[in-house]
Structures are given as structure tokens and as C-alpha cells.
Design an enzyme around this catalytic site. Structure first.
Site, PDB file in Angstrom:
ATOM      1  N   GLN A 260       0.922  -1.145  -0.015  1.00  0.00           N
ATOM      2  CA  GLN A 260      -0.078  -0.095   0.053  1.00  0.00           C
ATOM      3  C   GLN A 260       0.758   1.117   0.102  1.00  0.00           C
ATOM      4  OE1 GLN A 260      -3.357  -0.636   2.785  1.00  0.00           O
ATOM      5  NE2 GLN A 260      -1.904  -1.917   3.585  1.00  0.00           N
ATOM      6  N   ASN A 261       2.151   0.806   0.130  1.00  0.00           N
ATOM      7  CA  ASN A 261       2.994   2.150   0.245  1.00  0.00           C
ATOM      8  C   ASN A 261       3.549   2.735  -1.114  1.00  0.00           C
ATOM      9  OD1 ASN A 261       2.816   1.303   3.018  1.00  0.00           O
ATOM     10  ND2 ASN A 261       4.901   0.530   3.023  1.00  0.00           N
ATOM     11  N   VAL A 262       3.773   4.026  -1.051  1.00  0.00           N
ATOM     12  CA  VAL A 262       4.234   4.629  -2.485  1.00  0.00           C
ATOM     13  C   VAL A 262       5.879   5.218  -2.469  1.00  0.00           C
ATOM     14  CG1 VAL A 262       1.785   5.623  -2.484  1.00  0.00           C
ATOM     15  CG2 VAL A 262       3.670   7.109  -1.574  1.00  0.00           C
TER      16      VAL A 262
ATOM     17  N   HIS B 177      -1.408   1.265  -3.974  1.00  0.00           N
ATOM     18  CA  HIS B 177      -1.735   2.647  -4.035  1.00  0.00           C
ATOM     19  C   HIS B 177      -0.940   3.654  -4.772  1.00  0.00           C
ATOM     20  CE1 HIS B 177      -4.127   1.843   0.032  1.00  0.00           C
ATOM     21  NE2 HIS B 177      -4.783   1.426  -1.066  1.00  0.00           N
TER      22      HIS B 177
ATOM     23  N   CYS C 259       0.210  15.056 -15.517  1.00  0.00           N
ATOM     24  CA  CYS C 259      -0.598  16.452 -15.802  1.00  0.00           C
ATOM     25  C   CYS C 259      -2.017  16.134 -15.756  1.00  0.00           C
ATOM     26  CB  CYS C 259      -0.149  17.135 -16.912  1.00  0.00           C
ATOM     27  SG  CYS C 259      -1.078  18.499 -17.452  1.00  0.00           S
TER      28      CYS C 259
ATOM     29  N   CYS D 280       2.748  21.667 -15.301  1.00  0.00           N
ATOM     30  CA  CYS D 280       3.044  21.109 -16.491  1.00  0.00           C
ATOM     31  C   CYS D 280       4.005  21.887 -17.392  1.00  0.00           C
ATOM     32  CB  CYS D 280       1.848  20.605 -17.172  1.00  0.00           C
ATOM     33  SG  CYS D 280       2.078  19.884 -18.691  1.00  0.00           S
TER      34      CYS D 280
ATOM     35  N   GLY E  34       2.636  -4.607   9.024  1.00  0.00           N
ATOM     36  CA  GLY E  34       2.680  -3.024   9.381  1.00  0.00           C
ATOM     37  C   GLY E  34       1.474  -2.689   8.528  1.00  0.00           C
TER      38      GLY E  34
ATOM     39  N   ASN F  60       2.967  -7.156  13.192  1.00  0.00           N
ATOM     40  CA  ASN F  60       2.584  -5.671  13.431  1.00  0.00           C
ATOM     41  C   ASN F  60       2.865  -5.538  14.975  1.00  0.00           C
ATOM     42  OD1 ASN F  60       0.902  -3.346  13.941  1.00  0.00           O
ATOM     43  ND2 ASN F  60      -0.261  -4.128  11.929  1.00  0.00           N
TER      44      ASN F  60
HETATM   45  N1  APR Z   1       6.589  -2.832  12.525  1.00  0.00           N
HETATM   46  C1  APR Z   1       5.377  -3.478  12.340  1.00  0.00           C
HETATM   47  N2  APR Z   1       4.289  -2.651  12.504  1.00  0.00           N
HETATM   48  C2  APR Z   1       4.294  -1.486  12.570  1.00  0.00           C
HETATM   49  C3  APR Z   1       5.548  -0.734  12.933  1.00  0.00           C
HETATM   50  C4  APR Z   1       6.739  -1.468  12.676  1.00  0.00           C
HETATM   51  N3  APR Z   1       7.961  -0.925  13.081  1.00  0.00           N
HETATM   52  N4  APR Z   1       5.332   0.706  12.951  1.00  0.00           N
HETATM   53  C5  APR Z   1       4.054   0.672  12.971  1.00  0.00           C
HETATM   54  N5  APR Z   1       3.342  -0.305  12.803  1.00  0.00           N
HETATM   55  C6  APR Z   1       1.852  -0.707  12.616  1.00  0.00           C
HETATM   56  C7  APR Z   1       0.989   0.249  13.294  1.00  0.00           C
HETATM   57  O1  APR Z   1       0.657  -0.427  14.517  1.00  0.00           O
HETATM   58  C8  APR Z   1      -0.298  -0.085  12.466  1.00  0.00           C
HETATM   59  O2  APR Z   1      -1.338  -1.182  12.734  1.00  0.00           O
HETATM   60  O3  APR Z   1       1.570  -0.476  11.278  1.00  0.00           O
HETATM   61  C9  APR Z   1       0.331  -0.136  10.872  1.00  0.00           C
HETATM   62  C10 APR Z   1       0.316   0.999  10.147  1.00  0.00           C
HETATM   63  O4  APR Z   1      -1.214   1.562  10.092  1.00  0.00           O
HETATM   64  P1  APR Z   1      -1.454   2.648   9.168  1.00  0.00           P
HETATM   65  O5  APR Z   1      -0.507   3.999   9.757  1.00  0.00           O
HETATM   66  O6  APR Z   1      -3.113   2.971   9.096  1.00  0.00           O
HETATM   67  O7  APR Z   1      -0.904   2.543   7.727  1.00  0.00           O
HETATM   68  P2  APR Z   1      -1.630   1.647   6.486  1.00  0.00           P
HETATM   69  O8  APR Z   1      -2.317   0.373   7.014  1.00  0.00           O
HETATM   70  O9  APR Z   1      -0.473   1.144   5.512  1.00  0.00           O
HETATM   71  O10 APR Z   1      -2.656   2.544   5.850  1.00  0.00           O
HETATM   72  C11 APR Z   1      -3.334   2.015   4.741  1.00  0.00           C
HETATM   73  O11 APR Z   1      -4.415   4.249   4.514  1.00  0.00           O
HETATM   74  O12 APR Z   1      -3.926   6.611   4.620  1.00  0.00           O
HETATM   75  C12 APR Z   1      -4.175   5.451   3.644  1.00  0.00           C
HETATM   76  O13 APR Z   1      -3.283   5.296   1.543  1.00  0.00           O
HETATM   77  C13 APR Z   1      -3.013   5.270   2.878  1.00  0.00           C
HETATM   78  O14 APR Z   1      -1.810   3.175   2.109  1.00  0.00           O
HETATM   79  C14 APR Z   1      -2.222   3.883   3.308  1.00  0.00           C
HETATM   80  C15 APR Z   1      -3.735   3.264   3.831  1.00  0.00           C
END
Ligand code: APR
Length: 252
Positions: free
Chosen positions: A102-104, A120, A128, A149, A189, A215
């Protein structure tokens, strides 16, 4: 770190016909990029409705670019951490089919993972809004924001998926093909609260896959979907699992 669960995860991976990883912002926290919903998360600082929704981008691009500048300046200096490296090593050893992220931030690719599906989108390019010219985002100068652009001087938007936008079609097709055909999912994560991404581990579970959560804390998947949660930081747990796989594996 629960060493019994590390051992169990390594055995599940070794016995798996096909393993995939599903990652969220938590895997990049140890690379210096804050997550979204944690105590220091980006959404504590910026209201996603006002900064991360596509309507916000169209109505107030200057304000949204303030948040993007914050995010991109961290991403541009971030390096893969041992969790990203561990997944790349699992792929090289033949024990990981793909990473659906989900990371960019591009850190999985930077760590050497080759089959990465960016659910994502990516920070690496901007498009543009008018003439669909695409530029390289990695060389974006932070001082001339919001970028425009060079061909038609309309607004440029990063190729990341904002709330209210659809998921890139190819990423959806590939991700659900992987989740429907795997036997183990490592959900790493992610708070698993954003859809349709969060349905990836659920789809795998419906087809009999083992779901292993890594997590810092339980998520909505933990009681309903996950077979087990290994609590702790991905940067410690993933390398420990890879070491255990190496110790117990025979060359594939
Ligand atoms: N190791 C493992 N887990 C971790 C760590 C770590 N070092 N640090 C944080 N976490 C966990 C947190 O406890 C949480 O459950 O990672 C999770 C991050 O959750 P979010 O911040 O909600 O991120 P994500 O799940 O990727 O969000 C999904 O939401 O905002 C939108 O588009 C954005 O892609 C993103 C989507």
C-alpha cells in the site's frame, strides 16, 4: 519477539506452495517514514479529508502540496530497512512470490524485491491533470511547489491514489490474482482499515490460505482473519523469520 511464532512462520513458509506479502506503512517506519494512524502518524498532523482526498487536491492544491512536500521529503531520503531487505531475500531464495504494498515509497524495489505490486500507486512519477504528460517525481524540486506541467502549465498530481480515487486497474487484477492463488499471506505493518486493500488478506483466507500478521499491535484482521499475530517491529521479526527459513530450508 515470540520465537515459537517465528519458528511457526518459517515452517509455514517452507511448506507453502506460494507465499505473498501484503505491506502497509508500518514496514517503512524504521526507515524514518511515519505511518498514518500511529501516535506520530501523518493523519495526526494532517486531516486526511482535507489533505488526502482527491476533492481536496482539486479545490486546494497548494495546501495539499504542503502535506505532500512533508511526505516526499521523508521518502526521498529514506533507505530500505531490514524488513524490506528480508522480503527481497525471501524472494531471491524462491520463498516469496510477490509483495503487494500500500506504500508509495518504492522501498521494496530499492531493497531488491522484483515482483512488487503498488496498490496505491507511486511517488516516483507525477501526471498532468490536463494533457497527461508524466514527469519523474524523484527529481522534483521542493521549492517550486505546486509543480506545473511544462507543456500546458496545468497542475501536476503525484501518481499516488488519493481517497476518492480508484485503484490502478492492473494493480487490482494482479493483487487479487495473487491473493486467490497463495497459500500463505504475510500481512506486515498495516492497520487493515482501508478498502479495497484490506480485502487482500481476507480473500486469501477465504481460499484457505494461512494469514500471518506482523504488527506492533492487533488489527481488525487479528481475531477474525489472521491465524496468528507476531507482535513487534517488522525490522526485527522479518529478518528473524528469514534466518529461521535459512536454518531449516533445503535448497529449492
Ligand atoms: N513494525 C510493524 N508494524 C508497525 C511498525 C513497525 N515498526 N510501526 C507501525 N506499525 C503498525 C501500526 O501499529 C499500524 O497497525 O503499522 C500499521 C500502520 O497502519 P496505518 O498507519 O493505518 O498504515 P496503512 O495500514 O498502510 O494505511 C493504509 O491508508 O491512509 C491510507 O493510503 C494510505 O496506504 C495507506 C492506507
Amino acid at each position: 519477539m515470540d520465537h515459537q511464532l517465528i519458528q511457526r512462520a518459517a515452517e509455514d513458509i517452507l511448506n507453502s506452495k506460494k507465499t505473498i506479502a501484503f505491506t502497509g506503512a508500518g514496514i517503512s517506519v524504521e526507515s524514518g517514514i511515519p505511518d498514518f494512524r500511529g501516535a506520530q502518524g501523518l493523519w495526526q498532523k494532517y486531516d486526511p479529508e482535507e489533505y488526502a482526498h482527491i476533492h481536496a487536491f482539486y479545490s486546494n492544491p497548494d495546501r495539499v502540496w504542503l502535506m505532500l512536500k512533508d511526505m516526499f521529503s521523508l521518502i526521498m531520503t529514506a533507505k530500505p530497512n531490514p524488513a524490506h531487505m528480508g522480503l527481497a531475500e525471501l524472494e531471491r531464495m524462491g520463498y516469496l512470490s510477490s509483495v503487494i504494498t500500500q506504500n508509495v515509497d518504492g522501498l521494496h524495489q530499492a531493497a531488491g524485491s522484483r515482483n512488487v505490486i503498488e496498490f496505491h500507486g507511486t511517488h516516483r512519477t507525477l501526471s498532468c491533470l490536463k494533457c497527461s504528460t508524466t514527469i519523474d517525481g524523484t527529481s522534483l524540486k521542493m521549492e517550486d511547489l505546486p509543480p506545473r506541467c511544462s507543456r500546458c502549465s496545468s497542475l501536476l498530481k503525484p501518481d499516488i491514489v488519493f481517497f476518492g480515487e480508484s485503484i490502478p486497474w492492473e494493480a487490482q487484477v494482479l493483487s487479487f490474482k495473487e491473493s486467490k492463488s497463495c497459500s500463505v499471506v504475510l500481512s506486515i505493518g498495516t492497520s487493515a482499515v482501508v478498502y479495497p486493500a484490506a480485502s487482500i488478506p481476507m480473500t486469501a483466507k477465504e481460499r484457505g490460505a494461512i494469514v500471518i500478521e506482523i504488527n506492533m499491535e492487533p488489527t481488525p484482521l487479528t481475531d477474525q482473519i489472521s491465524d496468528y499475530l507476531i507482535s513487534g517491529s517488522a525490522g526485527e521479526i522479518i529478518p528473524a523469520i528469514v534466518d529461521q527459513v535459512k536454518r531449516s530450508s533445503k535448497p529449492r
